[in-house]
Design a protein around this motif. Structure first.
Motif, PDB file in Angstrom:
ATOM      1  N   PHE A  22       0.821  -1.207   0.000  1.00  0.00           N
ATOM      2  CA  PHE A  22       0.000   0.000   0.000  1.00  0.00           C
ATOM      3  C   PHE A  22       0.859   1.264   0.000  1.00  0.00           C
ATOM      4  CE2 PHE A  22      -3.494  -2.713   1.682  1.00  0.00           C
ATOM      5  CZ  PHE A  22      -4.387  -2.470   0.646  1.00  0.00           C
ATOM      6  N   GLY A  23       1.961   1.249   0.713  1.00  0.00           N
ATOM      7  CA  GLY A  23       2.857   2.405   0.746  1.00  0.00           C
ATOM      8  C   GLY A  23       3.478   2.683  -0.609  1.00  0.00           C
ATOM      9  N   LEU A  24       3.988   1.646  -1.259  1.00  0.00           N
ATOM     10  CA  LEU A  24       4.587   1.841  -2.584  1.00  0.00           C
ATOM     11  C   LEU A  24       3.543   2.203  -3.628  1.00  0.00           C
ATOM     12  CD1 LEU A  24       7.202  -1.065  -2.717  1.00  0.00           C
ATOM     13  CD2 LEU A  24       7.632   1.375  -2.423  1.00  0.00           C
ATOM     14  N   GLY A  25       2.366   1.590  -3.531  1.00  0.00           N
ATOM     15  CA  GLY A  25       1.300   1.911  -4.475  1.00  0.00           C
ATOM     16  C   GLY A  25       0.831   3.344  -4.339  1.00  0.00           C
ATOM     17  N   THR A  26       0.667   3.781  -3.106  1.00  0.00           N
ATOM     18  CA  THR A  26       0.244   5.157  -2.862  1.00  0.00           C
ATOM     19  C   THR A  26       1.319   6.144  -3.326  1.00  0.00           C
ATOM     20  OG1 THR A  26      -1.081   4.445  -0.971  1.00  0.00           O
ATOM     21  CG2 THR A  26      -0.515   6.774  -1.081  1.00  0.00           C
ATOM     22  N   SER A  27       2.558   5.826  -3.041  1.00  0.00           N
ATOM     23  CA  SER A  27       3.662   6.699  -3.474  1.00  0.00           C
ATOM     24  C   SER A  27       3.727   6.783  -4.994  1.00  0.00           C
ATOM     25  CB  SER A  27       4.993   6.178  -2.939  1.00  0.00           C
ATOM     26  OG  SER A  27       4.987   6.187  -1.534  1.00  0.00           O
ATOM     27  N   ALA A  28       3.572   5.656  -5.663  1.00  0.00           N
ATOM     28  CA  ALA A  28       3.602   5.657  -7.123  1.00  0.00           C
ATOM     29  C   ALA A  28       2.417   6.433  -7.682  1.00  0.00           C
ATOM     30  CB  ALA A  28       3.602   4.227  -7.652  1.00  0.00           C
ATOM     31  N   GLY A  29       1.256   6.303  -7.052  1.00  0.00           N
ATOM     32  CA  GLY A  29       0.081   7.054  -7.494  1.00  0.00           C
ATOM     33  C   GLY A  29       0.272   8.552  -7.356  1.00  0.00           C
TER      34      GLY A  29
END
Length: 62
Positions: A22-29
């Motif tokens: 979730f952290g990497l996905g949110t950061s990428a978003g």
């Protein structure tokens, strides 16, 4: 010396794996949204505003 069984691994690392995902996905978003999308929309809106101003100026000269 017997090898200990690999059990409970999912349970132990599930929270860490989910937090990282979730952290990497949110950061990428956020990176895509504010690094690509928002500047692209601003550039497009500025182009259409300039185009509309030119059309209004041309219509005013008639």
């Amino acid at each position: 010396m017997p090898i200990k069984p690999i059990t409970g691994m999912l349970r132990r690392h599930l929270v860490v794996d989910l937090a990282v995902a979730f952290g990497l996905g949110t950061s990428a978003g956020y990176l895509w949204w504010y690094g690509y999308h928002v500047p692209n929309v601003r550039h497009r809106d500025a182009y259409y505003a300039k185009l509309e101003d030119e059309r209004a100026a041309a219509a005013g000269q008639l």
